[in-house]
Design an enzyme around this catalytic site. Structure first.
Site, PDB file in Angstrom:
ATOM      1  N   LYS A  96       0.832  -1.209   0.000  1.00  0.00           N
ATOM      2  CA  LYS A  96       0.000   0.000   0.000  1.00  0.00           C
ATOM      3  C   LYS A  96       0.868   1.260   0.000  1.00  0.00           C
ATOM      4  O   LYS A  96       0.641   2.175  -0.792  1.00  0.00           O
ATOM      5  CB  LYS A  96      -0.908  -0.055   1.245  1.00  0.00           C
ATOM      6  CG  LYS A  96      -1.801   1.131   1.468  1.00  0.00           C
ATOM      7  CD  LYS A  96      -2.908   0.782   2.442  1.00  0.00           C
ATOM      8  CE  LYS A  96      -2.612   1.092   3.891  1.00  0.00           C
ATOM      9  NZ  LYS A  96      -2.505   2.525   4.230  1.00  0.00           N
ATOM     10  N   SER A  97       1.852   1.302   0.861  1.00  0.00           N
ATOM     11  CA  SER A  97       2.698   2.505   0.969  1.00  0.00           C
ATOM     12  C   SER A  97       3.414   2.780  -0.351  1.00  0.00           C
ATOM     13  O   SER A  97       3.475   3.928  -0.809  1.00  0.00           O
ATOM     14  CB  SER A  97       3.761   2.313   2.058  1.00  0.00           C
ATOM     15  OG  SER A  97       3.153   2.275   3.314  1.00  0.00           O
ATOM     16  N   GLY A 100      -5.341   8.173   4.903  1.00  0.00           N
ATOM     17  CA  GLY A 100      -4.456   9.197   5.467  1.00  0.00           C
ATOM     18  C   GLY A 100      -3.272   9.455   4.548  1.00  0.00           C
ATOM     19  O   GLY A 100      -2.809  10.592   4.406  1.00  0.00           O
ATOM     20  N   GLN A 152       4.409   9.705   6.492  1.00  0.00           N
ATOM     21  CA  GLN A 152       3.472  10.476   5.660  1.00  0.00           C
ATOM     22  C   GLN A 152       3.847  11.954   5.681  1.00  0.00           C
ATOM     23  O   GLN A 152       3.827  12.622   4.653  1.00  0.00           O
ATOM     24  CB  GLN A 152       2.035  10.287   6.159  1.00  0.00           C
ATOM     25  CG  GLN A 152       1.521   8.881   5.931  1.00  0.00           C
ATOM     26  CD  GLN A 152       0.139   8.647   6.527  1.00  0.00           C
ATOM     27  OE1 GLN A 152      -0.383   9.492   7.246  1.00  0.00           O
ATOM     28  NE2 GLN A 152      -0.419   7.492   6.254  1.00  0.00           N
ATOM     29  N   ASP A 203       1.868  -0.355  12.257  1.00  0.00           N
ATOM     30  CA  ASP A 203       0.678  -0.916  11.608  1.00  0.00           C
ATOM     31  C   ASP A 203       0.429  -2.373  12.018  1.00  0.00           C
ATOM     32  O   ASP A 203      -0.665  -2.898  11.817  1.00  0.00           O
ATOM     33  CB  ASP A 203       0.811  -0.841  10.079  1.00  0.00           C
ATOM     34  CG  ASP A 203       0.727   0.597   9.569  1.00  0.00           C
ATOM     35  OD1 ASP A 203       0.228   1.469  10.303  1.00  0.00           O
ATOM     36  OD2 ASP A 203       1.159   0.839   8.427  1.00  0.00           O
ATOM     37  N   ARG A 219      -6.678   2.637  17.851  1.00  0.00           N
ATOM     38  CA  ARG A 219      -6.371   1.195  17.810  1.00  0.00           C
ATOM     39  C   ARG A 219      -6.024   0.598  19.180  1.00  0.00           C
ATOM     40  O   ARG A 219      -6.044  -0.626  19.321  1.00  0.00           O
ATOM     41  CB  ARG A 219      -5.254   0.915  16.792  1.00  0.00           C
ATOM     42  CG  ARG A 219      -5.765   1.015  15.367  1.00  0.00           C
ATOM     43  CD  ARG A 219      -4.735   0.629  14.342  1.00  0.00           C
ATOM     44  NE  ARG A 219      -5.324   0.667  13.010  1.00  0.00           N
ATOM     45  CZ  ARG A 219      -4.639   0.820  11.883  1.00  0.00           C
ATOM     46  NH1 ARG A 219      -3.332   0.936  11.927  1.00  0.00           N
ATOM     47  NH2 ARG A 219      -5.270   0.838  10.722  1.00  0.00           N
TER      48      ARG A 219
END
Ligand code: S3P
Length: 427
Positions: free
Chosen positions: A21-22, A93, A167, A313, A344
């Site tokens: 994903k990143s 995000g 990010q 994560d 979380r």
């Protein structure tokens, strides 16, 4: 959608995972502002990475999707077009924070919004450095989406990240691409370096020395052919499944093994896991390899400091493993977990308790004693993909069938998760 998960006698076989994903986000964004075409293979099937593609399309980027291959026609550093409507980042995000760096340098005003969860996540962490670079940027209550960015010429800055966030680092570097001169970012601890590697692949001049990154502004980025590795954070669910259920063994091919992501493997191996890296190579500057994991008892341990940031994560699924481990798991320095897709710490603790597992929750972490049994329960993802998948894995070890509410959240990063889990589960 509700998903029923029955207990497993073991999990076995090869697992096919979506593209990372990143890395998918970064390749698509850089392809959009490069010159010429880029072909990205094994692009993530997750909804988040499709939010990025949707935003880029709305910014005038022509693209073709064929299966998991995406071809994008780059528009150059400042060549994006003003969108006709606000940009939708969905649950992502990464989309809103990283794309903002690029939008801040365009010659138009844009607005980005997200879903309910994203609308509660802080954006002041990117607004501050972008404002220092000269962007005019507004947000709801000064910090939440939607955000409105009046783009224009940016100046380079030297920025010390107050929080370890890849990010935010990426947002500053992407903004720095359009600034004349050197943009310098200092990180408190080293975070994932996919942006630095991808920037170099696309032709930027960038140096990384420990936690100091220096980017030369206004590089000529050129379109590339790229292959995205399989997602190690998605692999984590299957690694833990194999470690939880006796008699299991799982193989994972072509998975990303970037050292800034593989703290997960170091932690698991340090806690007694049997994981073998059976092949390793470099593709587009990223390490990719094959893993073989065989069930073994796990001691547990403590996750803290830089290690917490490096496997942030994976903490939900490691918490599940911790409850079944010999000594349990303590997580510290994890305040960031409270501002992910859900809080979380709270959502992990709530689901563990529903399964009859004891957990002590703290503002920036939790302690889960070991050698606990999982009871069959009604669980809830609370709309968070990693919570849905972590508790699907816990359900494999429960004493009866579990039901997960809002299970479709998994599609944010892994739409094929449930059939993939079913395929390797033996009952
Ligand atoms: C990501 C960085 C991390 C991570 C997220 C993806 C990235 O967020 O939790 O899932 O691709 O750079 P932060 O930058 O907020 O730590």
């Amino acid at each position: 959608m509700q998903q029923k998960i029955s207990p497993a006698s073991c999990v076995e076989g090869p697992v096919r995972l979506p593209g990372d994903k990143s890395i998918s986000h970064r390749y698509a964004m850089l392809a959009a502002i490069a010159e010429g075409d880029s072909k990205i293979q094994n692009y993530s099937t997750g909804a988040d990475c499709h939010s990025t593609l949707g935003c880029l399309r709305a910014l005038g980027v022509a693209m073709e999707e064929e299966g998991t291959t995406v071809t994008l026609r780059g528009r150059g550093l400042e060549g994006l077009q003003a969108p006709a409507a606000p940009l939708d980042a969905g649950n992502s995000g990464s989309t809103i924070r990283m794309l903002s760096g690029i939008l801040a340098a365009q010659s138009f005003t844009s607005e980005i919004f997200g879903d309910e969860s994203l609308s509660r996540r802080p954006m002041d962490r990117i607004m501050k450095p972008l404002a220092e670079m000269g962007a005019r940027i507004e947000a709801r209550d000064g910090r939440y989406p939607p955000i409105r960015i009046a783009g224009g010429p940016l100046r380079p800055i030297e920025y010390h990240l107050p929080v370890p966030s890849a990010q935010v680092k990426t947002c500053v570097l992407f903004g720095g691409l359009c600034a004349h001169g050197q943009t310098v970012v200092h990180e408190p601890v080293r975070s994932r370096d996919h942006s630095e590697i991808a920037l170099r692949e696309f032709g930027a001049e960038i140096t990384m020395e420990r936690q100091r990154i220096v980017l030369e502004g206004r590089p000529r980025l050129t379109g590339r052919e790229l292959v995205v590795p399989s997602d190690l954070s998605s692999a984590a669910f299957f690694l833990v499944a194999a470690l939880l259920v006796p008699g299991s063994h799982v193989t994972i091919h072509n998975v990303g093994l970037n050292p800034t992501r593989s703290a997960l493997l170091d932690f698991l191996m340090g806690a007694g896991a049997s994981i073998r890296v059976t092949r390793i190579e470099q593709v587009n500057g990223e390490l990719i390899g094959d893993l073989l994991v065989t069930h073994a008892p796990i001691r547990g341990g403590t996750i803290e400091g830089a290690v917490t940031a490096a496997l942030i994560d994976e903490i939900p699924v490691l918490a599940v493993l911790g409850a079944a481990s010999e000594q349990g798991l303590t997580v510290r320095d994890a305040g960031e977990l409270r501002i992910k897709e859900t809080d979380r710490i709270a959502t992990v603790a709530e689901n563990l308790r529903r399964m009859g597992v004891t957990v002590e929750e703290r503002p920036d972490g939790m302690t889960i004693p070991g050698r606990q049994q999982f009871r069959a329960a009604h669980l809830d993802s609370f709309g968070d993909h990693r919570i849905a998948m972590a508790f699907s894995v816990a359900a494999l070890r429960a004493d009866g069938d579990c039901v997960i509410a809002n299970a479709d959240a998994a599609s944010v990063s892994f739409p094929e998760f449930y059939p993939t889990l079913e395929e390797i589960t033996r009952r």
